[in-house]
Write an enzyme that holds these catalytic residues in place. Structure first.
Site, mmCIF file in Angstrom:
data_model
loop_
_atom_site.group_PDB
_atom_site.id
_atom_site.type_symbol
_atom_site.label_atom_id
_atom_site.label_comp_id
_atom_site.label_asym_id
_atom_site.label_seq_id
_atom_site.Cartn_x
_atom_site.Cartn_y
_atom_site.Cartn_z
ATOM 1 N N ASP A 105 0.839 -1.210 0.000
ATOM 2 C CA ASP A 105 0.000 0.000 0.000
ATOM 3 C C ASP A 105 0.863 1.246 0.000
ATOM 4 O OD1 ASP A 105 -2.680 -0.633 -0.097
ATOM 5 O OD2 ASP A 105 -2.903 -0.844 2.081
ATOM 6 N N GLU B 194 -13.804 -2.610 -1.544
ATOM 7 C CA GLU B 194 -14.013 -2.820 -0.107
ATOM 8 C C GLU B 194 -15.406 -2.369 0.314
ATOM 9 O OE1 GLU B 194 -10.782 -1.497 2.358
ATOM 10 O OE2 GLU B 194 -11.924 -1.771 4.216
HETATM 11 O O1 KIV Z 1 -4.713 -2.062 4.312
HETATM 12 C C1 KIV Z 1 -5.359 -3.097 4.091
HETATM 13 O O2 KIV Z 1 -5.259 -4.110 4.783
HETATM 14 C C2 KIV Z 1 -6.276 -3.089 2.941
HETATM 15 C C3 KIV Z 1 -7.231 -4.226 2.833
HETATM 16 C C4 KIV Z 1 -8.275 -4.133 3.855
HETATM 17 C C5 KIV Z 1 -7.775 -4.341 1.456
HETATM 18 O O3 KIV Z 1 -6.252 -2.185 2.168
#
Ligand code: KIV
Length: 273
Positions: free
Chosen positions: A92, A191
């Site tokens: 991310d 989500e």
């Molecule tokens: O940060 C995370 O774990 C996510 C998932 C919930 C898709 O983005």
């Protein structure tokens, strides 16, 4: 034992995920934030590992994903990649590392790829971050989109409730999903949106759609590993299935250890030099 017996050892790539969608093979994805968990999850045969910014909640104990930094995400992702041989590792991009400045977004995505060894990045949002995604893609960095309940926008939403229940928001989400496919994202996370809408999106675009709280009509599922293992019992949304009760297992093991230390049962004669 893993049920994914076909190609269980073959490295997962973005091309392979596209093939899986084409042949209707569901994609299994979990989060991980450290070497030991990532190794266990990879060895069990998971297809994709997400180094989620949920590390902010799960690892650091913050109330939201907003405080986690780029350096912290790179640290978590580099721990994960050292434990993984097969799964595709997606990291991310944290809040503030891409929104509003596509040059900074590219520089930060490059840092993630260079310093952590992750194989792709995930960004939250649609039209408003199109330029950032396009610039990251020019560097050959695979990008996974994320629409619906995007936790980095919690202060705008004011609630973690289901998104896109209203027609206007659902239509915008569909448009964003098509745009993300068209500009070259390799996958999309949806989500906490209605299952019917998620299925419609998955059927409308050719890239794999991975759901969390988005029903069974999509191409794969993702869960936070601590939630599905029952380590984090305080979080119980309707969409979560618990596959273990590690909270109880760990509590019992630690209580037993304390008892053994206090009673001088541990260590015994065989457990010393
Ligand atoms: O940060 C995370 O774990 C996510 C998932 C919930 C898709 O983005």
């Amino acid at each position: 034992m893993s049920t994914n017996t076909v190609d269980n050892k073959r490295k997962v790539t973005t091309a392979r995920l596209a093939e899986m969608k084409q042949r209707g093979e569901k994609i299994a994805m979990l989060t991980s934030y450290d070497y030991s968990m990532a190794k266990l999850v990879d060895e069990a045969g998971i297809d994709m590992i997400l180094v989620g910014d949920s590390a902010s909640n799960v690892m650091a104990g913050n109330a939201t994903t907003l405080p986690i930094t780029l350096d912290q995400m790179i640290y978590h992702a580099s721990c994960v990649t050292r434990g993984v041989t097969r799964a595709l590792v997606v990291c991310d991009m944290p809040f503030g590392s891409y929104q509003g400045n596509s040059k900074e977004a590219l520089a930060n995505a490059v840092r993630i790829m260079k310093e952590s060894g992750a194989e792709a990045v995930k960004l939250e949002g649609g039209a408003e971050i199109r330029e950032c995604i396009e610039r990251i893609l020019t560097a050959g960095i695979p990008v996974c989109g994320h629409l619906g309940l995007t936790p980095q926008s919690i202060n705008k939403f004011g609630t973690y409730a289901v998104r896109a229940k209203e027609e206007a928001e659902a239509a915008r989400l569909m448009e964003d999903a098509k745009m993300l496919e068209q500009i070259g994202c390799f996958a999309l996370v949806l989500e906490k949106i209605p299952a019917a809408l998620a299925e419609k999106v998955a059927k409308s675009i050719s890239i794999p759609v991975i759901g969390i709280g988005a029903g069974g009509g999509v191409d794969g599922q993702v869960l936070v590993v601590h939630d599905m293992l029952g380590i984090n019992k305080g979080f119980s949304p309707k969409f979560l299935r618990r596959y273990a009760d590690l909270d109880t297992v760990i509590n019992e093991a630690v209580s037993h250890y304390i008892e053994d230390v206090k009673s001088s049962d541990f260590p015994n004669a065989q457990e010393q030099y």
